[in-house]
Scaffold this motif. Sequence first.
Motif, PDB file in Angstrom:
ATOM      1  N   LEU A   1       0.834  -1.203   0.000  1.00 54.02           N
ATOM      2  CA  LEU A   1       0.000   0.000   0.000  1.00 54.02           C
ATOM      3  C   LEU A   1       0.868   1.251   0.000  1.00 54.02           C
ATOM      4  CD1 LEU A   1      -2.663  -1.139   2.615  1.00 54.02           C
ATOM      5  CD2 LEU A   1      -2.838  -1.197   0.130  1.00 54.02           C
ATOM      6  N   THR A   2       0.304   2.318  -0.527  1.00 54.56           N
ATOM      7  CA  THR A   2       1.049   3.574  -0.545  1.00 54.56           C
ATOM      8  C   THR A   2       0.740   4.372   0.723  1.00 54.56           C
ATOM      9  OG1 THR A   2      -0.738   4.750  -1.622  1.00 54.56           O
ATOM     10  CG2 THR A   2       0.866   3.671  -3.051  1.00 54.56           C
TER      11      THR A   2
ATOM     12  N   ARG B   1      -0.610   7.131   0.860  1.00 54.56           N
ATOM     13  CA  ARG B   1      -1.891   7.842   0.766  1.00 54.56           C
ATOM     14  C   ARG B   1      -3.060   6.991   1.253  1.00 54.56           C
ATOM     15  NH1 ARG B   1      -1.629   8.575  -5.312  1.00 54.56           N
ATOM     16  NH2 ARG B   1      -0.401   6.729  -4.944  1.00 54.56           N
ATOM     17  N   THR B   2      -2.796   5.717   1.401  1.00 51.86           N
ATOM     18  CA  THR B   2      -3.882   4.821   1.809  1.00 51.86           C
ATOM     19  C   THR B   2      -4.336   5.173   3.224  1.00 51.86           C
ATOM     20  OG1 THR B   2      -2.791   3.100   0.530  1.00 51.86           O
ATOM     21  CG2 THR B   2      -4.536   2.404   2.022  1.00 51.86           C
ATOM     22  N   PRO B   3      -5.644   5.313   3.441  1.00 51.52           N
ATOM     23  CA  PRO B   3      -6.139   5.644   4.783  1.00 51.52           C
ATOM     24  C   PRO B   3      -5.726   4.593   5.812  1.00 51.52           C
ATOM     25  CG  PRO B   3      -7.898   5.842   3.154  1.00 51.52           C
ATOM     26  CD  PRO B   3      -6.725   5.228   2.454  1.00 51.52           C
TER      27      PRO B   3
ATOM     28  N   PHE C   1      -7.288   3.247   8.229  1.00 51.02           N
ATOM     29  CA  PHE C   1      -8.259   2.174   8.460  1.00 51.02           C
ATOM     30  C   PHE C   1      -8.088   1.059   7.417  1.00 51.02           C
ATOM     31  CE2 PHE C   1     -12.825   0.671   8.321  1.00 51.02           C
ATOM     32  CZ  PHE C   1     -12.779   0.050   9.547  1.00 51.02           C
ATOM     33  N   GLU C   2      -7.850   1.477   6.184  1.00 50.18           N
ATOM     34  CA  GLU C   2      -7.631   0.496   5.119  1.00 50.18           C
ATOM     35  C   GLU C   2      -6.344  -0.284   5.364  1.00 50.18           C
ATOM     36  OE1 GLU C   2      -7.560   1.991   1.024  1.00 50.18           O
ATOM     37  OE2 GLU C   2      -9.694   2.351   1.281  1.00 50.18           O
TER      38      GLU C   2
END
Lengths: 651, 247
Positions: free
Chosen positions: B51-52, B54-56, B58-59
């Motif tokens: 994941l980057t 920028r990923t929230p 929670f995600e």
Amino acid sequence: MTSPDGETDQTAETAEAREASAREAQTTEIARVPETAQTPETPETQTPETRSGTTREAKQSRLPVSVLTLLAAMGVFCANAAFVAGRLGHADSDWANRAYWLGQALILIPIGIRLFSRRPLSKRDTIVLIVVLTVAEYLLKVCYSPSGFTFSDELLQWRSTTNLLNTGDPFTANFGIPVGPHYPGLQLATVALMDATGLSLFSAGLIVVGVAHLLFICVLYWVFTAVTRSHRVGAIAVLIYYTTPDLTSFNSMYVYETLALAFMGITVLAAWKVATLESRGDRTRWFIIAVLGILATVITHHVTSYVLTLTLMLVAVVCRFTGSRAAARRIGALAVIALAAVACWIAFVAPFTITYFTPTVQGMVNGLNSLLGSGSSSAPSTSLSPLNDQLLEGLGILATTVLLVYGCWQVWRAYKSDSWIVAMMIGSLAWFADLAIRVGFPDGQELAGRSATFVYIPVSVVTAVALTKYVNSKIVRNWRAAAMTVGAIAVITLQFDGLANGWPPYWERLPGPYQVGGVERSTGPEEIAMANWTLSKLGRGNKFATDIGNYPSLAGYGYQNPLQNVAYVFQSPTLSPALVLQYEQQGVQYVLADNRLSQALPVSGSYFPGETTVDTQKLPLIDLTKFNAPGIPRVFDDGNIVIYQVQGPAS
Amino acid sequence: MIRKNLDLAIAGVIAALGCAAAAVHAPTAVTIILGVGLIAVPGYLWAEVLLTRRTPAFERVMIGTGLALMLPIFGGLVMYAAGIALYRTAWLGLLAGGTVVGIVVLAIVRRKSAPAEPGTSAKTKTKLPVRHALIYGAAAVFAVATIVIAVISSDNQSQPGYTQLWMAQVKNEAVASLGVNNQQGGTVVYRLQLLKKGRVSATWNLTLANGQTWQRDIPYTSKYALAANLYRLPNLADPYRTVGNNQ
């Protein structure tokens, strides 16, 4: 970017702003949204006000999230008090049952009203409330049997995990659920946790399925929110999903479907990202996650992997006709991977799956033929629910059907070009197939209950759209408080319907003493000790004829092979040569006769596994004691349970 | 740079301590905490890889949890296919290996990736008011108390007592296991009589505490009647339990 809720973007709004946007939604109906919309709460779409908005919004609310959490904890405490009363011998008392429902009300009603309310609630608080709701219901499930697994399917999975622990081989045979070892995901995750932490199987199992269940609900909320572009509609959809009859019981038990659902959720979320993200690099990353999710689902549970494959296919097809072709290609690729994974797994690892499902499919085909041929169902009914529960169930079906039809209409009017919502709408039509299964097929109630786990996912979204549209409609605009109350009551009533008609059934809603023909309450220390004795003295895998209450203990703790459709063995007063020939042909080696069967009617409706008719007369004692005959060794006697050896033991 | 990769160092330490604690059979409380870390760390690392920034959050948590649950499944099947029996050593090796590989891959990914834009990793600090913290604390107390009460209530649930008597042939041999197990909730005095061809051939007077088992092997045959009657004293008139070959 406008949602069915009238939200603009995903920022928290003041009440006035929300009213304004709701009015706007009234005039514009439900606006279409672009395919490339961002997931809510991404930093790009968040304003500083949103980030710091939690405290401000909490002040606006009459019911802070912390208070709702405390109320939910008190609800768990109260319902657990009812469980304690049940164990003390008051399982059938009215006040104990009222305490249980009071506890459930303390959990469901405040959270339901808060999530349904139009008062601003930040995404963070929404997530907290959904987590609190899920954890509270899971704690209640744990409190029901806090010392060990007692539900039949859990005992069967327990056996598979114990086999893996003992042999180091995840595919060791399990006589109680022969298809189970071919899908070893749950066992592998549990044993890894056990060996890393030193926890017992029960504790590790509770942690694995608890985390998986919470993950599934959270992912579901995130997907709902992403698809509807509104965290409020997403939260309402989760509330509606909580009306699924088996959600708080079967889908949070130590069974392989619980873990597979979490993987399915992750896959769907990743697929949504793959379809909507603009950056190729991001899409590739999410594509990898989706593929991992597909493989994990395929390894963990058969039906869930089939539903996942069908879901991806449906979305791909809908994308092809309503959305972008590029998105259709990407989702189509995932669907092909899922299909190939399922096919390869069945072909090379789990060919028994076909044999396992053949009787179910044949039963459904026969039921369908019967329904189409005569116009009426020949499905026998084993439902003995009290009138109140049946009325609640009927009301729930009616309300859901009406909301679903209304929601489909709204989706068709306003969302024709939104692939995911249209796919949800098409998927939600499975609700009507579910209803047909319920009334038309043998074991229809159970099949419908199991399939509801999947069918309710799109149904929740579509009905959430309908409910939101309803509270925003012109007719009720001037009666908003009353309209909100009606909507909240409808959702909460549906939730109580799900609990009342889900699991545990009314006859063992509270734990308590032994019951004839029950499930959890037919698995006690005496039955477990008997099952352990069979394993230690008779060896594993012996074919038993037994009643429905002792079946799971024998299969789980005893590692025996109890047979289905053995009612004939017990339902005659004499041991005729024809009877002996019949059970010998079936391969029965031991008969387990539980004398308590002659003392009461079975609470589940049937004395024996595989029966689809309701037993209306007590089993005569002579039917159970007839095996006291020359040439049949009586090998075990504990007063209630007697075991006879009718053929030689397994080698 | 060090602060940027501090999480990698922490992940490595958790994995090393978790493996060490499990290997030396450290106290359960220690192995539980470190073991949970050992399971969770690979999920965190691989979520960071995939994941980057920028990923929230929670995600990230959801995907990390999912990956943590997936690793034992994929790894377990691969080890099984390689002929490795899935016992504790194999699992510890898998989790430690998953962590080490995750650390290496993540370090490479971070080295290759462009430096974060100012402000993108800024974290929002939200203070929880004391009043709310106290209410959450009370909720936690309620939850813990509920579990404790449930366990105590379940463990002390009154059940009707029972006594097991058995005579089971041992695997096609001319021997049977004859035994009695007392689960009546207290000490019980029994008399056990073994009958051959209807005549008493042996008698045992047994005083068994709750949970106690008495058993022995006896010669077994199906050529003549063999039975065992258990009496619960003082009643010697009616057998309390009966087993036999029914010949």
